[in-house]
Design a protein around this motif. Structure first.
Motif, PDB file in Angstrom:
ATOM      1  N   ALA A  53      -5.798   5.907 -11.619  1.00  0.00           N
ATOM      2  CA  ALA A  53      -6.859   4.836 -11.582  1.00  0.00           C
ATOM      3  C   ALA A  53      -6.379   3.933 -12.672  1.00  0.00           C
ATOM      4  CB  ALA A  53      -8.085   5.316 -11.662  1.00  0.00           C
ATOM      5  N   GLU A  84       0.698  -1.321  -0.010  1.00  0.00           N
ATOM      6  CA  GLU A  84      -0.024  -0.075   0.048  1.00  0.00           C
ATOM      7  C   GLU A  84       1.011   1.306  -0.152  1.00  0.00           C
ATOM      8  OE1 GLU A  84      -4.046  -0.991   2.448  1.00  0.00           O
ATOM      9  OE2 GLU A  84      -2.375  -0.838   3.531  1.00  0.00           O
ATOM     10  N   ASN A 101      -2.626   1.859 -11.170  1.00  0.00           N
ATOM     11  CA  ASN A 101      -2.749   1.133 -10.047  1.00  0.00           C
ATOM     12  C   ASN A 101      -4.321   1.052  -9.461  1.00  0.00           C
ATOM     13  OD1 ASN A 101       0.077   1.815 -10.304  1.00  0.00           O
ATOM     14  ND2 ASN A 101       0.146   0.232  -8.739  1.00  0.00           N
ATOM     15  N   LYS A 102      -4.470   0.224  -8.705  1.00  0.00           N
ATOM     16  CA  LYS A 102      -5.642   0.168  -7.908  1.00  0.00           C
ATOM     17  C   LYS A 102      -5.614   1.466  -7.178  1.00  0.00           C
ATOM     18  CE  LYS A 102      -8.457  -2.128  -4.028  1.00  0.00           C
ATOM     19  NZ  LYS A 102      -8.313  -3.123  -3.138  1.00  0.00           N
ATOM     20  N   LEU A 103      -6.621   2.464  -6.914  1.00  0.00           N
ATOM     21  CA  LEU A 103      -6.677   3.623  -6.598  1.00  0.00           C
ATOM     22  C   LEU A 103      -7.671   3.629  -5.331  1.00  0.00           C
ATOM     23  CD1 LEU A 103      -5.384   6.521  -6.226  1.00  0.00           C
ATOM     24  CD2 LEU A 103      -7.159   7.096  -8.072  1.00  0.00           C
ATOM     25  N   ASN A 104      -7.435   3.971  -4.040  1.00  0.00           N
ATOM     26  CA  ASN A 104      -8.223   4.355  -2.851  1.00  0.00           C
ATOM     27  C   ASN A 104      -8.016   5.732  -2.584  1.00  0.00           C
ATOM     28  OD1 ASN A 104      -9.330   1.719  -2.695  1.00  0.00           O
ATOM     29  ND2 ASN A 104      -7.583   1.055  -1.742  1.00  0.00           N
ATOM     30  N   ALA A 112      -1.373  -0.832  -4.180  1.00  0.00           N
ATOM     31  CA  ALA A 112      -2.458  -0.080  -4.197  1.00  0.00           C
ATOM     32  C   ALA A 112      -2.370   1.162  -3.883  1.00  0.00           C
ATOM     33  CB  ALA A 112      -3.385  -0.789  -3.199  1.00  0.00           C
ATOM     34  N   ARG A 150       2.998  -2.437 -10.080  1.00  0.00           N
ATOM     35  CA  ARG A 150       1.711  -2.483 -10.494  1.00  0.00           C
ATOM     36  C   ARG A 150       0.742  -3.113  -9.642  1.00  0.00           C
ATOM     37  NH1 ARG A 150       3.974   0.684 -13.149  1.00  0.00           N
ATOM     38  NH2 ARG A 150       2.744   1.686 -11.619  1.00  0.00           N
ATOM     39  N   ASP A 151       1.136  -3.940  -8.937  1.00  0.00           N
ATOM     40  CA  ASP A 151       0.324  -4.913  -8.020  1.00  0.00           C
ATOM     41  C   ASP A 151       0.146  -4.093  -6.744  1.00  0.00           C
ATOM     42  OD1 ASP A 151       0.509  -7.038  -9.641  1.00  0.00           O
ATOM     43  OD2 ASP A 151       2.494  -7.790  -8.732  1.00  0.00           O
ATOM     44  N   THR A 166      -9.581   3.968   5.153  1.00  0.00           N
ATOM     45  CA  THR A 166      -8.541   4.799   4.290  1.00  0.00           C
ATOM     46  C   THR A 166      -8.230   6.066   4.731  1.00  0.00           C
ATOM     47  OG1 THR A 166      -9.725   3.633   2.526  1.00  0.00           O
ATOM     48  CG2 THR A 166      -8.487   5.399   1.753  1.00  0.00           C
TER      49      THR A 166
END
Length: 282
Positions: free
Chosen positions: A176, A88, A179-182, A163, A160-161, A196
């Motif tokens: 977005a 993360e 990468n996975k975006l929060n 978050a 790339r893996d 978050t």
């Protein structure tokens, strides 16, 4: 040879050298004892070290202490080149430098948050902070916090893996696709219901602010990138002992080649601007 110098035994070479030749400390005049003392005293400071204070502690001129500290910062900054963050990763930007003194009367003051009233001497320190024990911090100084700069930093230095966790700033919109975006909207809450937040990168920016206010009082625009990179190293190594920190800095400095920007600094050799916009220096 005399004065701790050596000569190559190759008949075709016969080059004279010392143990610091070809390193950051090339052409040094300080004794080894004072060099190690300076490194130990600097890493022992939580929020960075002022050159004027170091010059008094080891008994050298301010110029000598200043160049040594900047050479060390440049060497530490090189660790970012191959840095890849995992797991993360929090991202955010902080503007610093170029303070504008407000006008005396309220009616004469302007909203400095508006772009047309911004000081062009203010720069943005973009930071990526890897969560977890032993997490690393990647920094890059840019002119403005924009999507191109954020995408370039994440694309080059985040797996790339991983978050990515950002705030409501528009520069994070393009992440977005990488990468996975929060995200967390700080105008509503510092932490969402599911936990978050960007507290760790904000903690790093608090360290930068404390160094700015309490130690240096100002950052030179030309060397701001190296200052922030060193503060990131201090953040990452905060749980190490003084001996490990000292040897890490000494090993890093001796592994880097002679600085083409700082060797002969007081004789006129100056580094270029270190401000970056996206992926290109400006």
């Amino acid at each position: 040879m005399s004065r701790a110098r050596f000569k190559s035994s190759d008949k075709a070479c016969k080059t004279v050298f010392t143990v610091t030749s070809g390193t950051v400390f090339h052409a040094r005049k300080l004794s080894f004892k004072k060099m190690v003392m300076a490194i130990w005293l600097s890493v022992n400071s939580v929020k960075d070290k002022a050159a004027l204070q170091l010059s008094r502690e080891i008994g050298v001129q301010f110029k000598t202490a200043w160049v040594m500290l900047v050479k060390r910062r440049e060497a530490i900054a090189w660790r970012r080149e191959d840095m890849v963050l995992e797991g993360e990763v929090e991202i955010d930007g902080k503007y610093a430098c170029g303070h504008i003194r407000p006008e005396n009367k309220v009616e004469d003051r302007t909203d400095r948050r508006l772009k047309k009233f911004q000081n062009m001497k203010r720069l943005c320190a973009l930071a990526l902070r890897e969560r977890g024990l032993g997490g690393q911090t990647f920094t890059r100084v840019i002119r403005d916090e924009d999507g191109d700069a954020a995408s370039a930093a994440v694309g080059d230095h985040v797996s790339r893996d991983a978050a990515v966790i950002g705030d409501e700033h528009g520069s994070d919109n393009d992440l977005a696709g990488l990468n996975k975006l929060n995200r967390v909207n700080h105008s509503k809450a510092y932490q969402t219901e599911d936990g978050t937040n960007t507290n760790q990168v904000e903690s790093f920016f608090s360290r930068v602010q404390r160094a700015y206010i309490g130690i240096h009082h100002r950052f030179s625009l030309k060397y701001f990138d190296w200052y922030v990179a060193e503060l990131a190293w201090r953040k990452d190594s905060r749980e190490w002992g003084n001996d490990r920190q000292t040897f890490n800095v000494l090993r890093t400095a001796l592994a880097r080649p002679t600085s083409r920007f700082l060797c002969g600094y007081w004789q006129g050799n100056k580094p270029p601007d270190l401000i970056r916009k996206g992926d290109a220096a400006v």
